[in-house]
Design a protein around this motif. Structure first.
Motif, PDB file in Angstrom:
ATOM      1  N   THR A   1     -10.244   5.698  -0.859  1.00 21.75           N
ATOM      2  CA  THR A   1      -9.012   5.865  -1.638  1.00 21.75           C
ATOM      3  C   THR A   1      -7.772   5.978  -0.758  1.00 21.75           C
ATOM      4  O   THR A   1      -6.830   6.701  -1.085  1.00 21.75           O
TER       5      THR A   1
ATOM      6  N   ASP B   1      -4.742   3.743   0.518  1.00 25.19           N
ATOM      7  CA  ASP B   1      -4.081   2.500   0.122  1.00 25.19           C
ATOM      8  C   ASP B   1      -3.261   1.971   1.299  1.00 25.19           C
ATOM      9  O   ASP B   1      -2.236   2.564   1.678  1.00 25.19           O
TER      10      ASP B   1
ATOM     11  N   GLY C   1       0.833  -1.199   0.000  1.00 24.65           N
ATOM     12  CA  GLY C   1       0.000   0.000   0.000  1.00 24.65           C
ATOM     13  C   GLY C   1       0.863   1.241   0.000  1.00 24.65           C
ATOM     14  O   GLY C   1       1.928   1.264   0.628  1.00 24.65           O
TER      15      GLY C   1
ATOM     16  N   ALA D   1      -9.978   1.358   1.521  1.00 21.91           N
ATOM     17  CA  ALA D   1      -9.859   1.439   0.065  1.00 21.91           C
ATOM     18  C   ALA D   1     -11.040   2.193  -0.534  1.00 21.91           C
ATOM     19  O   ALA D   1     -10.898   2.875  -1.568  1.00 21.91           O
TER      20      ALA D   1
END
Length: 340
Positions: A243, A245, A217, A240
């Protein structure tokens, strides 16, 4: 252990009330895949080819899944009664005579009542005893007498002792033969009863002393062990959607610590490093990782998610996990807050 019972009438707030059974509930979420008693079944399978293996417990065979071994190998099972110090001393003696004892109790009893016996009779003599302890960290709602929030801090400090904190049923099945293959004493945090199954989706294979990157990530790296790796993977999925990661580095072996992998992953620039542990923030994985980072000259933005340095409350596990910040929802909110 059974899943939390939510069949009682709804409360005034519209949420179902949790019964007392939720204090000893499974950590599995609703609808999550589980496997029954992975430790007991793995030990039975291993013992078929390892006649030196014996099972020993202090009146907790049923509650540590060792009763499965006792049923299969009654002549190799030793019920020591409610005497944890005697249990550890006897295990050391059996190991001296060439047996390989797999010893079970609750983590609080091993870490508090029998610590000196493990230290003197097992660790100092480097006896080949394998200790598997249920109710690690906050996996019981029965208050401080049954919540082993400081076991890793205690056992990390003991020379000669390998310390393992498995995530799920698959890993426990793989850890049992790895413990037997390792020459020397081992302490494992034990998940009992219906244990979640998570790592099979990641083509996972346990290796003693090795950390594994389950997902990468760009924004956050969560370094975790035990049930917190399961939570971290859930957090990664949840964030997620926003948005964010999130990568997850699973560290099942607390001692010896895989500093090489931790330093390599934490050195990647531009992301927050969070250690998540089902243990007090004092002396566990978080401080072990922090020390490794400083000694290695790697200095990311660093945060800890763990249990507070206090005696924890009694209550239903879902409530306590929310209260102390180790539920999926609480972790997600905390990490989002740190990102700003």
């Amino acid at each position: 252990m059974s899943a939390p019972n939510t069949t009682t009438p709804a409360s005034a707030a519209g949420k179902p009330k949790l019964k007392t059974s939720a204090m000893i509930a499974s950590i599995a979420g609703e609808g999550q895949r589980t496997k029954p008693a992975p430790f007991g079944h793995a030990l039975v399978e291993l013992a078929r080819s390892r006649p030196e293996i014996v099972g020993m417990t202090a009146d907790l065979g049923k509650y540590t899944d060792l009763h499965i071994f006792a049923k299969e190998y009654p002549d190799r099972f030793y019920q020591m009664g409610m005497a944890e110090q005697l249990l550890m001393g006897a295990a050391a003696g059996m190991a001296h005579e060439g047996m390989m004892p797999f010893v079970t109790t609750y983590a609080v009893f091993a870490a508090r009542r029998a610590y000196d016996f493990i230290h003197q009779a097992i660790a100092e003599e480097n006896r080949n005893v394998k200790i598997a302890c249920a109710l690690p960290g906050l996996t019981s709602g029965y208050g401080p007498s049954h919540q082993a929030a400081e076991d890793l801090a205690l056992f990390r400090a003991m020379p000669n002792l390998t310390v393992i904190d498995p995530c799920d049923a698959l890993e426990i099945e793989q850890v049992v033969p790895a413990m037997a293959a390792h020459q020397g004493p081992v302490y494992m945090r034990l998940l009992r009863g219906s244990v979640p199954l998570v790592l099979d989706e990641y083509d996972y294979k346990f290796e003693l002393g090795k950390a594994k990157l389950l997902r990468d990530g760009n924004d956050v790296l969560v370094i975790s062990s035990g049930i917190m790796t399961m939570r971290a993977l859930e957090v990664a999925t949840a964030l997620a959607a926003d948005t964010v990661d999130v990568g997850v580095l699973h560290v099942p072996t607390i001692k010896p610590l895989d500093t090489t992998t931790i330093l390599r992953e934490a050195a990647k620039t531009g992301r927050l490093v969070v250690v998540a542990e089902n243990h007090t923030v004092i002396g566990g994985l978080g401080e072990a990782v922090a020390g490794a980072l400083l000694r290695g000259g790697v200095t990311p933005t660093f945060r800890q998610i763990g249990l507070p340095d206090e005696f924890l409350d009694a209550g239903a596990l879902p409530t306590l996990h929310d209260r102390y910040g180790i539920s999926t929802g609480a972790m997600s909110a905390t990490i989002k807050g740190w990102l700003g």
